[in-house]
Design a protein around this motif. Structure first.
Motif, PDB file in Angstrom:
ATOM      1  N   SER A 283       6.259   6.162  -3.695  1.00  0.00           N
ATOM      2  CA  SER A 283       5.287   7.246  -3.615  1.00  0.00           C
ATOM      3  C   SER A 283       4.446   7.105  -2.357  1.00  0.00           C
ATOM      4  CB  SER A 283       4.382   7.227  -4.848  1.00  0.00           C
ATOM      5  OG  SER A 283       3.466   8.290  -4.809  1.00  0.00           O
ATOM      6  N   LEU A 284       4.173   8.241  -1.700  1.00  0.00           N
ATOM      7  CA  LEU A 284       3.332   8.223  -0.498  1.00  0.00           C
ATOM      8  C   LEU A 284       1.857   8.040  -0.845  1.00  0.00           C
ATOM      9  CD1 LEU A 284       5.002  11.089   1.542  1.00  0.00           C
ATOM     10  CD2 LEU A 284       4.974   8.676   2.143  1.00  0.00           C
ATOM     11  N   SER A 285       1.457   8.516  -2.018  1.00  0.00           N
ATOM     12  CA  SER A 285       0.092   8.345  -2.498  1.00  0.00           C
ATOM     13  C   SER A 285       0.079   8.678  -3.982  1.00  0.00           C
ATOM     14  CB  SER A 285      -0.884   9.253  -1.747  1.00  0.00           C
ATOM     15  OG  SER A 285      -0.743  10.596  -2.181  1.00  0.00           O
ATOM     16  N   THR A 286      -1.063   8.499  -4.609  1.00  0.00           N
ATOM     17  CA  THR A 286      -1.149   8.788  -6.042  1.00  0.00           C
ATOM     18  C   THR A 286      -1.064  10.280  -6.345  1.00  0.00           C
ATOM     19  OG1 THR A 286      -3.562   8.796  -5.893  1.00  0.00           O
ATOM     20  CG2 THR A 286      -2.500   6.722  -6.522  1.00  0.00           C
ATOM     21  N   ILE A 287      -1.265  11.133  -5.328  1.00  0.00           N
ATOM     22  CA  ILE A 287      -1.192  12.581  -5.533  1.00  0.00           C
ATOM     23  C   ILE A 287      -0.170  13.220  -4.594  1.00  0.00           C
ATOM     24  CG2 ILE A 287      -3.530  12.791  -6.457  1.00  0.00           C
ATOM     25  CD1 ILE A 287      -4.452  13.753  -3.690  1.00  0.00           C
ATOM     26  N   SER A 288       0.875  12.477  -4.269  1.00  0.00           N
ATOM     27  CA  SER A 288       1.920  12.972  -3.374  1.00  0.00           C
ATOM     28  C   SER A 288       2.975  13.759  -4.151  1.00  0.00           C
ATOM     29  CB  SER A 288       2.589  11.805  -2.654  1.00  0.00           C
ATOM     30  OG  SER A 288       3.305  11.005  -3.596  1.00  0.00           O
ATOM     31  N   MET A 289       3.892  14.395  -3.427  1.00  0.00           N
ATOM     32  CA  MET A 289       5.005  15.089  -4.071  1.00  0.00           C
ATOM     33  C   MET A 289       5.855  14.125  -4.874  1.00  0.00           C
ATOM     34  SD  MET A 289       5.091  18.376  -3.704  1.00  0.00           S
ATOM     35  CE  MET A 289       6.787  18.712  -4.198  1.00  0.00           C
ATOM     36  N   ASN A 290       6.007  12.886  -4.389  1.00  0.00           N
ATOM     37  CA  ASN A 290       6.799  11.892  -5.109  1.00  0.00           C
ATOM     38  C   ASN A 290       6.160  11.556  -6.453  1.00  0.00           C
ATOM     39  OD1 ASN A 290       6.403  10.834  -1.993  1.00  0.00           O
ATOM     40  ND2 ASN A 290       8.517  11.196  -2.560  1.00  0.00           N
ATOM     41  N   ALA A 291       4.842  11.302  -6.415  1.00  0.00           N
ATOM     42  CA  ALA A 291       4.124  10.989  -7.651  1.00  0.00           C
ATOM     43  C   ALA A 291       4.198  12.165  -8.621  1.00  0.00           C
ATOM     44  CB  ALA A 291       2.669  10.644  -7.338  1.00  0.00           C
TER      45      ALA A 291
ATOM     46  N   LYS B 183       2.376   4.009 -17.470  1.00  0.00           N
ATOM     47  CA  LYS B 183       3.078   2.745 -17.747  1.00  0.00           C
ATOM     48  C   LYS B 183       4.105   2.409 -16.669  1.00  0.00           C
ATOM     49  CE  LYS B 183       2.642   2.870 -22.801  1.00  0.00           C
ATOM     50  NZ  LYS B 183       3.373   2.880 -24.089  1.00  0.00           N
ATOM     51  N   THR B 184       4.438   3.374 -15.815  1.00  0.00           N
ATOM     52  CA  THR B 184       5.454   3.134 -14.783  1.00  0.00           C
ATOM     53  C   THR B 184       4.850   2.401 -13.594  1.00  0.00           C
ATOM     54  OG1 THR B 184       5.104   5.218 -13.580  1.00  0.00           O
ATOM     55  CG2 THR B 184       6.565   5.286 -15.507  1.00  0.00           C
ATOM     56  N   GLN B 185       5.718   2.012 -12.655  1.00  0.00           N
ATOM     57  CA  GLN B 185       5.302   1.185 -11.518  1.00  0.00           C
ATOM     58  C   GLN B 185       5.558   1.905 -10.190  1.00  0.00           C
ATOM     59  OE1 GLN B 185       3.774  -1.746 -12.139  1.00  0.00           O
ATOM     60  NE2 GLN B 185       4.058  -1.302 -14.320  1.00  0.00           N
ATOM     61  N   PRO B 186       4.627   2.763  -9.739  1.00  0.00           N
ATOM     62  CA  PRO B 186       4.802   3.391  -8.421  1.00  0.00           C
ATOM     63  C   PRO B 186       4.594   2.368  -7.309  1.00  0.00           C
ATOM     64  CG  PRO B 186       2.677   3.999  -9.359  1.00  0.00           C
ATOM     65  CD  PRO B 186       3.405   3.239 -10.433  1.00  0.00           C
ATOM     66  N   ILE B 187       5.407   2.468  -6.267  1.00  0.00           N
ATOM     67  CA  ILE B 187       5.295   1.582  -5.107  1.00  0.00           C
ATOM     68  C   ILE B 187       4.901   2.444  -3.910  1.00  0.00           C
ATOM     69  CG2 ILE B 187       6.487  -0.043  -3.589  1.00  0.00           C
ATOM     70  CD1 ILE B 187       8.450  -0.572  -5.903  1.00  0.00           C
ATOM     71  N   LEU B 188       3.737   2.180  -3.343  1.00  0.00           N
ATOM     72  CA  LEU B 188       3.259   2.988  -2.220  1.00  0.00           C
ATOM     73  C   LEU B 188       4.020   2.659  -0.943  1.00  0.00           C
ATOM     74  CD1 LEU B 188      -0.607   3.006  -2.816  1.00  0.00           C
ATOM     75  CD2 LEU B 188       1.055   4.774  -3.393  1.00  0.00           C
ATOM     76  N   VAL B 189       4.430   3.708  -0.228  1.00  0.00           N
ATOM     77  CA  VAL B 189       5.159   3.549   1.039  1.00  0.00           C
ATOM     78  C   VAL B 189       4.454   4.380   2.103  1.00  0.00           C
ATOM     79  CG1 VAL B 189       7.384   3.062  -0.027  1.00  0.00           C
ATOM     80  CG2 VAL B 189       6.718   5.436   0.392  1.00  0.00           C
TER      81      VAL B 189
END
Length: 336
Positions: A169-177, A193-199
């Motif tokens: 994810s690019l950020s907590t409010i990105s298109m990916n998130a 509960k999931t594990q987003p990884i910021l890039v």
């Protein structure tokens, strides 16, 4: 007696003059304000992102076609930084509302910013949304050697192991998130509960998936295509109502019973206060080039879809999405 008649005659003439003047005034209107010729000089089209991405590439395509139609140069200026804010401030807040500064806006710089922040630096009312000209659906992918062969297998595993699900994810409010959160909501899983990884970039995120450093890819079809075509990724589903021409054999989520539709898009915005006739000229011109076969084909070469919404429909769509995604970001616990 003669004097009296003379006075009556003079008064009658004066009254008649007043009546005629009044009638003349009521029968005519003020001349309409003359619309200034537009455009008569170079226009700046501001891209609030760096060069090379879909926002930049499609903005340059639009600039080229608009320039040819109007016979005036349209110069693309990249102003990346601060999550689109740098470019938006330059184009919308510093730019004069005279039609000579426009912005290649997109969903991340408008809807997601407003939905994801309680006090966004650039609000919807700080700009005029003119028309949409491109969209690009999001999709779900895994590494080519992933044990998950289809979306059904992956969904069943996520339901049993949400805390093990890693995704970029690019950020907590990105298109990916947003894409990952919509999937979790649709299948009844708690996104928190999931594990987003910021890039740092979309390319970094998709490379991470291909290398097996995260499980789920949630990028656009345009970002996903190069590594998928190179055999590094397996695309499991497209998160839109229709299949993507880039992946004609890949089902949509809705075909699989997963009710989500997440699509990145871009459009033209102008500073608030820009005259209506200039807004209409931009909208009419975008509508025209969207019907041009050459424009459509060049958009396909960039792995984007020429997709038009007029001013009214575009604004309605944006308002609806802000309401929808504000609620979603609140449920994710990420609204800042």
């Amino acid at each position: 007696m003669k004097m009296k008649k003379k006075m009556i005659w003079i008064i009658s003439i004066l009254l008649l003059s007043v009546i005629v003047a009044g009638c003349s005034s009521q029968g005519s209107s003020q001349p309409a304000k003359q619309e200034a010729p537009y455009p008569t000089k170079q226009i700046e089209l501001v891209v609030p992102a760096g060069p090379g991405g879909l926002t930049d590439l499609t903005a340059r395509l639009v600039a080229d076609f608009v320039s040819k139609k109007w016979k005036q140069p349209v110069l693309v200026i990249n102003k990346p930084g601060a999550g689109n804010v740098t470019g938006l401030q330059y184009g919308l807040m510093q730019g004069r509302p005279d039609g000579y500064t426009a912005v290649a806006d997109n969903i991340a710089a408008s809807v997601l910013m407003v939905a994801g922040m309680k006090n966004p630096p650039i609000k919807l009312e700080d700009r005029i949304f003119v028309s949409k000209f491109v969209d690009n659906p999001m999709c779900f992918s895994v590494a080519a050697d992933s044990p998950f062969k289809d979306m059904k297998e992956l969904v069943e595993w996520i339901k049993q192991n949400p805390e093990k699900l890693t995704h970029s994810s690019l950020s907590t409010i990105s298109m990916n998130a947003l894409t990952a959160a919509e999937l979790c909501k649709a299948i009844g899983v708690d996104y928190k509960k999931t594990q987003p990884i910021l890039v740092q970039s979309g390319s970094a995120g998709i490379t991470m998936i291909a290398g097996g450093h995260a499980i789920l890819g949630d990028q656009s079809v345009q970002e996903t295509y190069p590594l998928a075509a190179g055999g590094k990724l397996r695309v499991l589903a497209v998160a839109s109502k229709e299949r993507s021409p880039l992946f004609p054999d890949v089902p949509t989520c809705q075909e699989l019973g997963i009710n989500i539709d997440v699509t990145w898009y871009g459009g033209i915005s102008l500073p608030k206060g820009t005259p209506d006739y200039i807004v209409k000229k931009w909208d009419q011109t975008i509508a025209e080039i969207e019907q041009d076969p050459e424009f459509i084909n060049k958009m396909k070469e960039m792995h984007g879809n020429a997709s038009y919404l007029n001013t009214a429909d575009y604004n309605n769509s944006i308002k609806e999405q802000v309401e929808q995604y504000t609620e979603l970001f609140d449920s994710m616990g990420v609204r800042q």
